[in-house]
Design an enzyme around this catalytic site. Structure first.
Site, PDB file in Angstrom:
ATOM      1  N   LEU A 217      70.157   4.711 -31.343  1.00 26.23           N
ATOM      2  CA  LEU A 217      69.874   3.326 -30.948  1.00 26.23           C
ATOM      3  C   LEU A 217      69.509   2.451 -32.142  1.00 26.23           C
ATOM      4  CD1 LEU A 217      67.980   3.840 -27.560  1.00 26.23           C
ATOM      5  CD2 LEU A 217      70.422   3.500 -27.989  1.00 26.23           C
TER       6      LEU A 217
ATOM      7  N   ASP B  85      76.844  11.162 -28.628  1.00 20.77           N
ATOM      8  CA  ASP B  85      76.610  10.904 -30.060  1.00 20.77           C
ATOM      9  C   ASP B  85      76.970   9.445 -30.380  1.00 20.77           C
ATOM     10  OD1 ASP B  85      75.907  11.190 -32.696  1.00 20.77           O
ATOM     11  OD2 ASP B  85      77.552  12.534 -33.222  1.00 20.77           O
TER      12      ASP B  85
ATOM     13  N   HIS C  96      76.588  18.510 -30.637  1.00 22.08           N
ATOM     14  CA  HIS C  96      78.029  18.254 -30.883  1.00 22.08           C
ATOM     15  C   HIS C  96      78.801  19.421 -31.486  1.00 22.08           C
ATOM     16  CE1 HIS C  96      76.187  17.332 -34.743  1.00 22.08           C
ATOM     17  NE2 HIS C  96      75.826  16.127 -34.388  1.00 22.08           N
TER      18      HIS C  96
ATOM     19  N   HIS D 224      72.260  12.475 -26.512  1.00 25.92           N
ATOM     20  CA  HIS D 224      72.470  12.276 -27.953  1.00 25.92           C
ATOM     21  C   HIS D 224      72.984  10.865 -28.223  1.00 25.92           C
ATOM     22  CE1 HIS D 224      73.810  14.383 -31.909  1.00 25.92           C
ATOM     23  NE2 HIS D 224      73.654  13.094 -32.118  1.00 25.92           N
TER      24      HIS D 224
HETATM   25 ZN   LIG Z   1      74.752  14.897 -35.546  1.00 29.85          ZN
END
Ligand SMILES: [Zn+2]
Lengths: 438, 187, 326
Positions: free
Chosen positions: A56, A300, A227, A53
């Site tokens: 970029l 994340d 998440h 996760h």
């Molecule tokens: Zn998210």
């Protein structure tokens, strides 16, 4: 290229030599005279980490991050593969955009960049994106996610879960009931009441997870929960797994250790979505990591330009960078948890995400013939986290000033040393020759 | 540090009595007189003066004669000296316009406090005349200011400290009676 | 405690709060003087940095600063700083470069004054003049000042020259009624009243109370009539209700809100005869407060406005005149 890694403790076990020839692990002693010998005395060898996760930002927000800078950050963090989320501009919702990201990753050559495709066109939650075309593209997309947004329409979610079964795809859900979180700024709790910031209730995550695990089981589809941030979500996932649902779940390093008390500073570096929760939630997440309810630790990683964080809390962007400090933070977060050793690190940060994402060259063991994606970790390298010491363009690291003792020493990507002794070396030569080993 | 008493309780009482007589003599009686004490110790001194005047002049009510004038807001060293506690300003019911106002303070030193007091007074009204009564004048003036009534002229070194202790403001541990003390300076 | 900025009512301990109220009593006397001005802040510059319109609050702070002889710069930066293309950091650093001595901040986002005070962009003291749904500490101080005067007489500060502290609000019961969830006034008042020893009772529909309100130093009731009977308050503070809230399902409609949580003539009558009626303004007459209550001799609404200047003078003086010397 022939490489000998001398005296590394594989998965924290006895010191042994590791030999690499032509991108794969070789029988010790068979490789002949090495081109490079790495003294790994005191270092731990793990399979290269896989981050399920990351954001970029390219195409569209190259001021925040590019595939090149994000890939460098990944390599420095020990990641030999990253899955790039689809919320770019334009959205990665067509074969063209996912192939662009995939190609940029190949050309960078610091890590394996695997694009995630959007579930719905433009992340708008109203109609499906071209899931089949993305799956059949050169990028070979297998994971689809509207991350940043929740696929909140239950019928659309059901259809997406069913549709991707046809090409062994999977939906990764960002679980956030949108009506319950309108204008939300932080976890809803005692702290939000005091600070006068609109709350993001735990139930808004848990309600979506409960719905989606039922849907996934009903249609026999795979579902991944991004998440996970609350104790209640852990309970629901545990229950769903006990019923045999094909679900997997991830947690971020920051949700394992940071709590909403930090928001009292109103420092936007702590603004993230889902928000930092309570100490009880963080403890439940660490327990879920230990008992296998949570399968994956993913960062994340969400870089933002300084102007999106150098402002008041309510105007600030959500998100934290994390790839370069993930391993150190995870060890810090789990230091008190019994039974969390190097094999668990490998399971949660390499083997499980590689398996879930369908990356055959990643998350392997150390048997001869395996692809040589390896990270060497120095477990005794005390240092203070400095956001400026980063290959990412983002400086929004909530762990600035935190004392940690784990550092990535070297990263080998398909047999090529992209990081040695903490320093970036050169990208994988395949980036020049189009001879990527997969 | 060397410390010596320069005025004892008895001498302070005598000085107050003398100043009361001087004020009455100069004003030709108690009419249109207002005594404004400058906090902290000017306030009880003003009250003592008023009581002494009431004792001399039958029909005078000491209460109606006295008030207090806080000068904190008018100081020129607010930024430098740090925040000071603000005291109450209270003016007799009849006001100060066209009155003879006697400012009362314990020690006259640089004159800066009196300058601030004159500013503070100007914001409150327009007296006919302003006079100054102090218990001790220790010299070292930095402003062209002099006292009209002085309990005792006390030559001091700039390095010395002059402390006035009064029953009304200082009656804490070890207080034995009103006194004026000098601390420090050359042996 | 050494107060360097006033960001939240929780920055004030009892001693500092009482000191500010005592100081405000002295400041209040200035309005009755021949020269309505003190030279205390002569040569200092105070900036009113308003990211949100509030003429009432700005004028109150401006009058306070001018009565202390400070120079006042009004800086209206409406809307989000990011949408303007100028970050809070740039704004703060601009003010720092100008050499301002104090910044009064009003902002639609909770926590913006904290950010200004704590990010290290400028060193001047920051006064929170209302931030989002967080706090409005000078409003709480002026409410406390107003209450102290009516409960203890004027002036309620210590005797002149004795250095004694003035009174607090110990023993008083204050009921705050209405939209606590969105009210910065309520958040600051609960804390300040508690600090000063008063008992606080919040009365509102559960939708308009923050999650976790049980952790606040006050009692909570849903039924206004029962609460009036139970607590016999010394004062009721009615909060302004924004009628748009009914579209977000916080309550069904204005009629039901008024019937259940409005200070009607009947409820005014049900209050103890010596109870006071407060409202931070602007009032929605006929909604949260009836004309009978707003215009009754027990209403303190105009006193609250008048006392605002004295309290803000005290706050500016306290924060802008250097370090605590004791
Ligand atoms: Zn998210």
């Amino acid at each position: 290229m022939r490489i000998r890694i001398a005296g590394a403790r594989v998965l924290g076990g006895q010191a042994q030599d590791i030999e690499i020839a032509d991108g794969r692990l070789a029988e010790p002693g068979s490789a002949g005279r090495p081109d490079l010998t790495v003294d790994a005395d005191g270092l731990i060898a793990l399979p290269g980490l896989v981050d399920m996760h990351v954001h970029l930002r390219e195409p569209g927000r190259e001021d925040a991050e590019t595939v090149e800078t994000g890939s460098r950050a990944a390599a420095r963090g020990g990641f030999t593969a990253v899955l790039a989320m689809a919320n770019t501009q334009p959205t990665a919702d067509t074969a063209g955009v996912v192939e662009q990201v995939w190609r940029l990753g190949r050309e960078s050559g610091w890590t394996q960049v695997q694009p995630i495709g959007a579930v719905t066109a433009g992340l708008e939650g109203t109609r499906l994106a071209e899931l089949g075309a993305m799956a059949r593209s050169a990028a070979g997309v297998r994971i689809f996610s509207d991350d940043g947004h929740c696929v909140s329409d239950p019928l659309l979610m059901r259809r997406a879960l069913e549709y991707v079964k046809g090409f062994d795809g999977m939906i990764a859900q960002h679980a956030q009931e949108p009506r319950l979180t309108e204008g939300a700024q932080m976890n809803e709790g005692v702290v939000s009441a005091e600070l006068g910031l609109p709350g993001w209730p735990a139930a808004a995550e848990e309600a979506i997870i409960a719905r989606d695990v039922l849907l996934a089981q009903h249609v026999g589809a795979r579902l991944h929960i991004c998440h996970v941030s609350t104790a209640g979500s852990v309970e629901i996932i545990r229950w769903a797994k006990s019923r045999g649902a094909r679900i997997t779940a991830e947690v971020t390093p920051h949700h394992l250790i940071l709590t909403d008390d930090l928001v009292r500073s109103y420092d936007p570096v702590y603004k993230v979505n889902p928000p930092l929760r309570t100490a009880e939630d963080a403890a439940a997440l660490r327990q879920a990591v230990l008992d296998g309810t949570i399968d994956v630790i993913a960062t994340d990683h969400a870089p933002h330009p300084a102007e999106h964080k150098c402002c008041e809390w309510t105007a600030a962007a959500m998100g934290m960078v994390g790839m370069e400090t993930a391993l150190a933070v995870v060890r810090l977060a789990m230091r008190e948890e019994e039974g969390f050793g190097w094999d668990q690190v490998a399971r949660l940060m390499s083997r499980n995400p590689a398996r879930i994402a369908g990356l055959p060259g990643q998350g392997h063991g150390f048997e001869p013939g395996a692809h040589a994606n390896i990270v060497l970790v120095d477990p005794g390298a005390p240092h203070t986290i400095d956001p400026a010491d980063s290959a990412s363009l983002g400086r929004n690291n909530p762990f600035a000033g935190t004392e940690v003792d784990t550092a990535v020493h070297s990263t080998f990507l398909y047999g090529h040393p992209v990081v040695l002794d903490g320093e970036l070396q050169a990208p994988h030569p395949a980036s020049k020759e189009d001879t990527w080993p997969l | 540090m060397r410390q010596r008493t320069v005025l004892d309780e008895h001498e302070i009482t005598r000085a107050v009595t003398r100043i009361a007589h001087e004020i009455l003599e100069h004003n030709k009686g108690p009419q249109d007189l207002v005594l404004l004490g400058i906090p902290t110790r000017g306030v009880p001194l003003a009250r003592r003066l008023a009581e002494r005047i009431a004792g001399i002049e039958p029909g005078v009510d000491a209460e109606e004669l006295t008030g207090s004038l806080d000068i904190t807001m008018y100081r020129d060293d607010l930024r430098r000296s740090g925040r000071r506690k603000v005291h109450a300003t209270s003016i007799p019911a009849a006001g100060i316009d066209d009155k003879t106002v006697v400012l009362v303070d314990d020690v006259l030193f640089s004159g800066r406090s009196i300058r601030a007091a004159l500013d503070a007074l100007a914001a409150l009204g327009r007296p006919r005349a302003v006079r100054l009564a102090v218990l001790v004048d220790r010299g070292h003036r930095q402003y062209p200011i002099r006292a009209d009534h002085v309990g005792k002229n006390l030559p001091t070194a700039a390095s010395e400290r002059v402390d006035v202790r009064l029953r009304e403001t200082d009656a804490a541990d070890g207080f034995t009676g009103d006194e004026v003390l000098i601390t420090g300076g050359e042996e | 405690m050494a107060l360097t900025s006033l960001l939240s009512a929780s920055d004030l301990d009892r001693r500092t709060a009482v000191e500010l109220l005592d100081l405000a009593e002295e400041m209040a006397t200035v309005a009755g003087r021949e020269v309505k001005k003190l030279p205390a802040l002569r040569g200092r510059t105070v900036v009113n940095l308003f990211f949100e319109d509030s003429t009432r609050t700005r004028i109150s702070f401006e009058a306070a600063a001018k009565r202390l002889s400070a120079d006042v710069i009004n800086f209206a930066a409406k809307g989000s700083s990011v949408s303007k293309g100028e970050s809070l950091q740039d704004t703060a650093q601009t003010l720092a470069a100008m050499g301002v001595d104090g910044v009064v901040v009003r902002h639609p986002g909770s926590g913006a004054p904290h950010r200004l005070a704590q990010a290290g962009w400028l060193e001047a003291p920051i006064i929170n003049a209302g931030d989002g749904t967080h706090e409005h500490p000078t409003q709480a101080l002026l409410d406390a000042f107003t209450l102290r005067r009516v409960l203890h007489g004027e002036p309620a500060s210590g005797a002149a020259g004795t250095g004694a502290d003035g009174k607090d609000l110990a023993g008083a019961t204050v009921m705050i009624v209405g939209d606590v969830l969105h009210s910065r006034v309520a958040r600051s008042n609960v804390r300040t009243l508690h600090t000063l020893g008063a008992s606080v009772v919040l009365v509102a529909p559960a939708t308009l109370l923050p999650w976790g309100v049980e952790s606040w130093p006050c009692q909570v009731r849903y039924d206004l009539d029962e609460a009036i009977a139970e607590f016999a308050p010394d004062a009721v503070m009615m909060l302004r209700i924004q009628l748009e809230r009914m579209h977000q399902a916080f309550f069904p409609n204005a009629r039901e809100y008024t019937r259940l949580w409005g200070l009607s003539a009947a409820r005014l009558h049900a209050l103890p005869a010596d109870a006071w009626v407060m409202h931070p303004g602007p009032m929605n007459r006929g909604v949260e407060i009836s004309a009978a209550a707003a215009d009754s001799p027990r209403a303190l609404v105009l006193d609250q406005v008048a006392n605002g200047v004295a309290v803000r003078m005290a706050t500016l003086y306290h924060l802008l005149t250097g370090e605590d010397s004791h």
